[in-house]
Motif scaffolding. Structure first.
Motif, PDB file in Angstrom:
ATOM      1  N   UNK A 123       0.837  -1.218   0.000  1.00 54.97           N
ATOM      2  CA  UNK A 123       0.000   0.000   0.000  1.00 54.97           C
ATOM      3  C   UNK A 123       0.864   1.258   0.000  1.00 54.97           C
ATOM      4  N   UNK A 124       1.924   1.356   0.831  1.00 54.83           N
ATOM      5  CA  UNK A 124       2.776   2.552   0.735  1.00 54.83           C
ATOM      6  C   UNK A 124       3.375   2.748  -0.657  1.00 54.83           C
ATOM      7  N   UNK A 125       3.707   1.662  -1.347  1.00 55.60           N
ATOM      8  CA  UNK A 125       4.252   1.789  -2.704  1.00 55.60           C
ATOM      9  C   UNK A 125       3.209   2.360  -3.658  1.00 55.60           C
ATOM     10  N   UNK A 126       1.976   1.879  -3.554  1.00 52.55           N
ATOM     11  CA  UNK A 126       0.907   2.381  -4.415  1.00 52.55           C
ATOM     12  C   UNK A 126       0.650   3.862  -4.134  1.00 52.55           C
ATOM     13  N   UNK A 127       0.593   4.230  -2.860  1.00 50.66           N
ATOM     14  CA  UNK A 127       0.335   5.630  -2.494  1.00 50.66           C
ATOM     15  C   UNK A 127       1.473   6.525  -2.964  1.00 50.66           C
ATOM     16  N   UNK A 128       2.709   6.053  -2.833  1.00 50.15           N
ATOM     17  CA  UNK A 128       3.852   6.851  -3.294  1.00 50.15           C
ATOM     18  C   UNK A 128       3.768   7.099  -4.797  1.00 50.15           C
ATOM     19  N   UNK A 129       3.438   6.071  -5.547  1.00 44.40           N
ATOM     20  CA  UNK A 129       3.308   6.222  -6.996  1.00 44.40           C
ATOM     21  C   UNK A 129       2.136   7.143  -7.338  1.00 44.40           C
ATOM     22  N   UNK A 130       1.030   6.976  -6.644  1.00 43.17           N
ATOM     23  CA  UNK A 130      -0.134   7.831  -6.904  1.00 43.17           C
ATOM     24  C   UNK A 130       0.167   9.297  -6.619  1.00 43.17           C
ATOM     25  N   UNK A 131       0.889   9.555  -5.532  1.00 45.48           N
ATOM     26  CA  UNK A 131       1.232  10.940  -5.203  1.00 45.48           C
ATOM     27  C   UNK A 131       2.048  11.568  -6.327  1.00 45.48           C
ATOM     28  N   UNK A 132       2.990  10.810  -6.851  1.00 46.75           N
ATOM     29  CA  UNK A 132       3.801  11.299  -7.962  1.00 46.75           C
ATOM     30  C   UNK A 132       2.951  11.486  -9.214  1.00 46.75           C
ATOM     31  N   UNK A 133       2.050  10.556  -9.473  1.00 44.85           N
ATOM     32  CA  UNK A 133       1.201  10.617 -10.664  1.00 44.85           C
ATOM     33  C   UNK A 133       0.291  11.844 -10.619  1.00 44.85           C
ATOM     34  N   UNK A 134      -0.351  12.083  -9.476  1.00 45.16           N
ATOM     35  CA  UNK A 134      -1.239  13.241  -9.369  1.00 45.16           C
ATOM     36  C   UNK A 134      -0.455  14.545  -9.547  1.00 45.16           C
ATOM     37  N   UNK A 135       0.714  14.623  -8.931  1.00 45.06           N
ATOM     38  CA  UNK A 135       1.531  15.825  -9.092  1.00 45.06           C
ATOM     39  C   UNK A 135       1.962  16.023 -10.529  1.00 45.06           C
ATOM     40  N   UNK A 136       2.314  14.933 -11.202  1.00 42.43           N
ATOM     41  CA  UNK A 136       2.730  15.015 -12.603  1.00 42.43           C
ATOM     42  C   UNK A 136       1.570  15.408 -13.505  1.00 42.43           C
ATOM     43  N   UNK A 137       0.364  14.955 -13.165  1.00 47.30           N
ATOM     44  CA  UNK A 137      -0.814  15.338 -13.949  1.00 47.30           C
ATOM     45  C   UNK A 137      -1.070  16.832 -13.839  1.00 47.30           C
ATOM     46  N   UNK A 138      -0.897  17.383 -12.651  1.00 46.22           N
ATOM     47  CA  UNK A 138      -1.044  18.831 -12.489  1.00 46.22           C
ATOM     48  C   UNK A 138       0.054  19.571 -13.244  1.00 46.22           C
ATOM     49  N   UNK A 139       1.269  19.045 -13.180  1.00 47.69           N
ATOM     50  CA  UNK A 139       2.391  19.677 -13.879  1.00 47.69           C
ATOM     51  C   UNK A 139       2.148  19.714 -15.384  1.00 47.69           C
ATOM     52  N   UNK A 140       1.475  18.687 -15.898  1.00 48.18           N
ATOM     53  CA  UNK A 140       1.215  18.620 -17.341  1.00 48.18           C
ATOM     54  C   UNK A 140       0.295  19.735 -17.814  1.00 48.18           C
ATOM     55  N   UNK A 141      -0.451  20.336 -16.896  1.00 52.89           N
ATOM     56  CA  UNK A 141      -1.379  21.413 -17.260  1.00 52.89           C
ATOM     57  C   UNK A 141      -0.795  22.800 -16.986  1.00 52.89           C
ATOM     58  N   UNK A 142       0.413  22.852 -16.450  1.00 51.95           N
ATOM     59  CA  UNK A 142       1.013  24.142 -16.088  1.00 51.95           C
ATOM     60  C   UNK A 142       1.490  24.884 -17.334  1.00 51.95           C
ATOM     61  N   UNK A 143       1.540  26.217 -17.293  1.00 55.03           N
ATOM     62  CA  UNK A 143       2.073  26.981 -18.428  1.00 55.03           C
ATOM     63  C   UNK A 143       3.518  26.580 -18.717  1.00 55.03           C
ATOM     64  N   UNK A 144       3.892  26.607 -19.993  1.00 54.75           N
ATOM     65  CA  UNK A 144       5.238  26.189 -20.378  1.00 54.75           C
ATOM     66  C   UNK A 144       6.314  27.097 -19.791  1.00 54.75           C
ATOM     67  N   UNK A 145       5.967  28.334 -19.508  1.00 59.64           N
ATOM     68  CA  UNK A 145       6.959  29.279 -18.993  1.00 59.64           C
ATOM     69  C   UNK A 145       6.885  29.440 -17.480  1.00 59.64           C
ATOM     70  N   UNK A 146       6.307  28.472 -16.809  1.00 56.17           N
ATOM     71  CA  UNK A 146       6.091  28.615 -15.374  1.00 56.17           C
ATOM     72  C   UNK A 146       7.403  28.758 -14.603  1.00 56.17           C
TER      73      UNK A 146
END
Length: 223
Positions: free
Chosen positions: A153-176
């Protein structure tokens, strides 16, 4: 029976009765689609049962005949979104590739629905069978490779935390990360930013792959 003709020979065509659509148009699919549209366009705070009823063109009481609460609607939305996450690789391909395929699809799905991340990340999963089946597939994949149960479970949560953060990063302005007028005072960072841009690769994609490689290496060892 046809309408009677008027004195001048014209026929009176009955008008469609005004009012809200019949409750028959309401079902889980329509409600879920409307709720997803509200959250995607106006954010989670805009999603209320009253706003959802207006979006659907029905009365709140009619909506409550199909969905008992906003929580239930959110669970339907979660189910709908999670259907796009690919967890089919577990047990079919090597674990590293299955995790990579899962993580990429998970990130891509939520990059398309970024406003849902703060909601889904803290939403109890008991009402989302698809999410539970996904967790079971990942857990079984790790267990089959000899992972101790307390680490799964900690491994799944660690991966999910990274995935959610990366999904938000994918929507950020290119010049952020552009330092603007401060670039001259930040020669190392500004130079690194310029070097990354020169590669032509999307910064969010590059960061995701780098981070995913690091996580998988830490979890599974070198490829």
């Amino acid at each position: 029976m046809s309408a009677p003709p008027m004195a001048d020979g014209r026929t009176i065509v009955p008008r469609r009765r005004a009012g809200r659509p019949s409750n028959a148009v309401l079902d889980r699919t329509h409600i879920t689609t409307a709720a997803l549209g509200i959250v995607s366009e106006r954010g989670y705070p805009a999603l209320t049962m009253a706003a959802l009823a207006r979006q659907l063109g029905v009365s709140p009481s009619a909506l409550y005949n199909h969905a008992s609460s906003k929580q239930e609607v959110l669970q339907w939305v979660q189910e709908h979104v999670m259907s796009g996450v690919d967890s089919t690789g577990f047990g079919q391909v090597p674990l590293r590739e299955a995790l990579r395929r899962w993580a990429r699809s998970y990130r891509d799905v939520f990059a398309e629905h970024a406003p849902l991340i703060p909601v889904v990340a803290v939403l109890p999963v008991a009402g989302s069978p698809r999410t539970l089946r996904m967790y079971e597939a990942v857990a079984e994949g790790l267990s089959t490779e000899g992972w101790h149960p307390e680490r799964i479970v900690p491994a799944i949560v660690a991966l999910e935390s990274f995935i959610f953060g990366s999904a938000l990063d994918a929507t950020a302005p290119l010049d952020i990360l552009d330092p603007g007028q401060h670039a001259s005072a930040l020669p190392v960072f500004a130079g690194a930013l310029q070097a990354q841009r020169a590669t032509g690769a999307g910064p969010a994609d590059t960061a995701f792959e780098l981070g995913l490689d690091a996580l998988l290496t830490g979890m599974l060892g070198p490829a």
